[in-house]
Structures are given as C-alpha cells and as structure tokens.
Enzyme design. Structure first.
Site: not given
Length: 392
Positions: A67-68, A231, A392
């Site tokens: 999810k996301h 993180n 990221h």
C-alpha cells in the site's frame, strides 16, 4: 510493447503518464486484465522485487501486500496454525497451498493497512491463492504467471476490471537507475545487496545463540525493509512480518508504530478476541474495524450503548489494559530489523515490550554501547549488519 500509456500519474491532474524501459527494451510485463495506474505499478514493481528476493533467500514461496509504495505485510509459505487461519479469515477454505499460506499471512498480519492492497506473488498464482484474493478488497496482483482457473477466478473481481499483471521472471533491470525530481535527474547504482546468513554473523551481544528460524526471520525483515519507505523497522515472527513501521522521521516512532501493529497481531489471537460474538452477516471490513477498535484505546466506540448492538449479539466485556499486558507477555522470540542504526536504547526498551529477542541493525551509532547494554539487560541477540537499507 515498449511503452504503456497510463490514465494519469500519482494524481488525476498529473498528465501525461506512462511506463517504459529506459534502454529501449520491451516492457517485461503483460496486463491480463484491468487498467493499472501509476501507483499500482509502483507497488507492483517494488512488491515483485521483494517477493523475488524472499523466495531466493528462503527457498519458499513468498507474497507481499503493498500500500502506497510500502509493504503492509510480507511472508513466506509456511503452514499456519488453526488460530492463525481463524484470525486471517481463511479457516473455511480447507487445505491451502504454500503460496496461499504466504499471501494469507501477508494480508492478515495488518488487515487495516492491507485493505485495498496491491499483491505480489513469487510463484505462479494457483487456484488456492486466487480464492483468497477473490474475497478481499484489493487493487491488483502481479505474478510470474497464473493457472488458467486461477486467472478466471481473478477476472471476476471488480466486475471484470481487476488489475492482473504478468511479469517476466527472467527480466533483469539495468545496473544503474534514474529518478527525476523537480526536472533534475538522480542516478545511482541499484541496491543489489545480497541478504543471507553471512549478513548476521557479527553478533555483538553477550547472547550469541541465533537459531535457524531467527536467521530466516532476520532475512525477511531486512528484505522487507529494503523495499519499505524509510525510516523503517520491521517485526517478524515465524516467517512473516507482523508489524512494519514505514516513513517516520524518528526511529523511535518507527519502533512504536511497528510494535503496536505487532501487538495487535498477537492480541487478535487472544481467546477473548477470537470469541467475540459478531452479529450474523457483518462485513469483513466492518469486522476488522471493530476488532481493531476493541483491542485499542478507543474501545468504547464499539462498546457504547447504541453502538455495540449493531456489531455484536451480546455486549462483550472490556478488554482491560491488565488483560492485554498479561497476554502480550506471552509473545516471545520476535525478530526486529531496522534499516539504519538505533541511536538510543529506548528503541530496544520498546521492542522488548513486544517480545523481541533477536535484532538485526547496521550499527554505527555513537551510542552503540548503550544499545548493546540494553539488549544484554534482556538477554537479546543483536547482529550488526554494517549495511544501511534506506529506500526512497
């Protein structure tokens, strides 16, 4: 096909949008059903990398629920106890394949976060797995293939619009990857770090006994973190992630968030929760929401007069803080992985409350001595991997 046009990017106002391979090769995917979007493909490709690595590291079928652009759950295909089958709502499906067990575990660990997930499977999707997927609210699935009957089952979802992607398992991306931000291109080598037992050989605590299952769980935590927005920390037990804390600016907040999810996973196995008297015909999502509220601090949202009658046949007793703590104290041998070093011993103190015994983290903090001493206080085993896993 070298380029696939998408309806829009992250948001409807972001057009044009498409996916393609930078070096001009054919795309390694086929869309068998539906019309996946930008975020669907982000979840699909990150999820596929995760399960492919889990399969390689453990030799077991693997699944993840994304999810996301972060995993809500990840697991390998180990058998499940009757209790796990019940809390994952698959106890009525009979014998499950190893791949189906992997997805049931990945989906079931944090059902609130997995609602509307994008699924990645390491192996060809079989009928057993498709039957679980069919009954869940999900946006789509990516796998290296589908059994004909399984494909027909999945095509029935969302009135025939369920996103089904087949990926070439032999596809190898270029060794250098690129990303554009504000019109500026970033370039870096792909994170091809191999995660295996050797990564956990530097044990820095007094207790150095690291059993086989803990090594597997450490690998699962590290591979999961490799594809989780940083993180991040990940709690793992018996071959599955039970709590993932993603995208927090503070590591202690990651540890608390993931620890709370791990606690909820275990609280759901308490007989007091398993025996909740739900009204007939309650929806799966409503049932999940009610359980989440009942075991949390907002329990009166489902126990107040006028509210409980819509959910339960009889009003349940409050699940007191003392009862919850007594049950959680039975949770043991949990593994915790972190994508970067723990800067303070407070992370270890929080982990201890969720039954953590084994820890894998890079090390390198100026307070490593304090972190190690906190582990030694509880007889934990901690390995310094020397490797950071930011994503990221």
């Amino acid at each position: 096909m070298k380029e696939l046009e998408l309806k829009y990017g992250c948001n409807p106002n972001q057009k044009p949008a498409s996916i393609f391979v930078n070096d001009g090769r054919e795309l390694p995917i086929k869309v068998l059903c539906g019309r996946p979007g930008y975020i669907n493909f982000m979840d699909a490709f990150n999820g596929w990398q995760l399960v492919k690595e889990l399969k390689k590291a453990t030799g077991l079928p693997a699944a993840t629920s994304f999810k996301h652009v972060s995993p809500a759950g990840a697991a390998v295909g180990l058998p499940m106890s009757d209790t796990l089958k019940k809390i994952y709502w698959v106890d009525d499906l009979g014998e499950l394949s190893p791949l189906a067990c992997a997805y049931a575990r990945a989906r079931g660990a944090d059902r609130m976060s997995s609602f509307g997930d994008f699924i990645a499977l390491s192996d060809v999707c079989d009928v057993s797995t498709a039957k679980i997927i069919k009954r869940e609210v999900s946006d789509g699935v990516i796998a290296p293939g589908y059994e004909p009957e399984a494909l027909e089952i999945l095509k029935q979802k969302k009135k025939g619009n369920y996103n089904i992607i087949e990926i070439d398992p032999d596809y190898v991306p270029a060794p250098v990857e690129h990303k554009d931000v504000f019109g500026i291109t970033f370039e870096q080598g792909r994170n091809e770090l191999k995660i295996d037992d050797d990564l956990f050989s530097n044990i820095v605590t007094e207790n150095k006994e690291l059993p086989c299952q803990a090594k597997i769980d450490m690998a699962i935590s590290m591979i999961t973190l490799k594809y989780t927005q940083s993180n991040s920390v990940c709690y793992v037990k018996d071959g599955q992630a039970i709590g993932i804390g993603a995208g927090q600016q503070s590591r202690i907040h990651c540890t608390r968030l993931a620890g709370n999810k791990a606690d909820n996973w275990f609280l759901r196995q308490c007989p007091k929760v398993l025996e909740l008297p739900f009204v007939d015909g309650i929806g799966r999502a409503d049932r999940d929401n009610a359980i989440d509220l009942y075991i949390g601090e907002e329990y009166m949202d489902v126990l107040a007069d006028g509210a409980w009658e819509k959910i339960f046949k009889t009003k349940p007793d409050v699940f007191t803080a003392e009862e919850k703590r007594a049950w959680l104290d039975q949770m043991t041998d949990v593994t915790l992985g972190s994508d970067a070093f723990f800067p303070f011993g407070d992370n270890i103190e929080r982990a201890h409350k969720s039954g953590v015994k084994y820890i894998a983290q890079p090390g390198g903090s100026v307070r490593d001595d304090n972190v190690i001493a906190t582990c030694d206080k509880y007889g934990m085993v901690m390995a310094f991997t020397g490797i950071r896993l930011f994503h990221h």
